[in-house]
Design a protein around this motif. Sequence first.
Motif: not given
Length: 170
Positions: A110-111, A136-138, A140, A166, A168
């Motif tokens: 996430s970061d 962006d982190k998380d 976003q 980030s 995933k």
Amino acid sequence: MAKITIYKDINFGGQSWEYNDSKSNLKDDGFGDKVSSCKVEDGRWILYKDSNYGGNDCRILDPGEYADFHAMGLSDNSLDSLRLLPISGICLFEHDNYRGQMVALADAVSDLKEINFDNKTSSVIVVSSTWNLYEDKDFQGDKWPLHVGLYATPKLGDFNNDSISSVKLQ
């Protein structure tokens, strides 16, 4: 178990050396700029012209026999480092063409700042599945989905160079 055997001479002749993991400087083993053939018995490997995973000319080899440097996709026998790719996940690279520092991920992060790789991604290899890269982190900001494949430059992946924070699985 991953394995590559490199040879000083063409057609798998001369001195040889086996590797089961990445090697940042083949000169340490007396092989720098002297690799003329190789056998990839298991794993997927990136071959680099320069030490520390550098140089503008690198090649990715799958299992097989490569009787000379032309078969390896190289213009000569200059080869100074090699890197083993994981069998699954995603690999983020610090520079274009899979050069420099590499971070191999199997799970979401996430970061990327937590692993000291925030805003450093310049090329990507997606080994398995589909991954989302986020600005962006998380998870976003702008999102770039990448499928299994090679993304040597940001333009090919349609993501912005050095702007990934980030990552995933999709």
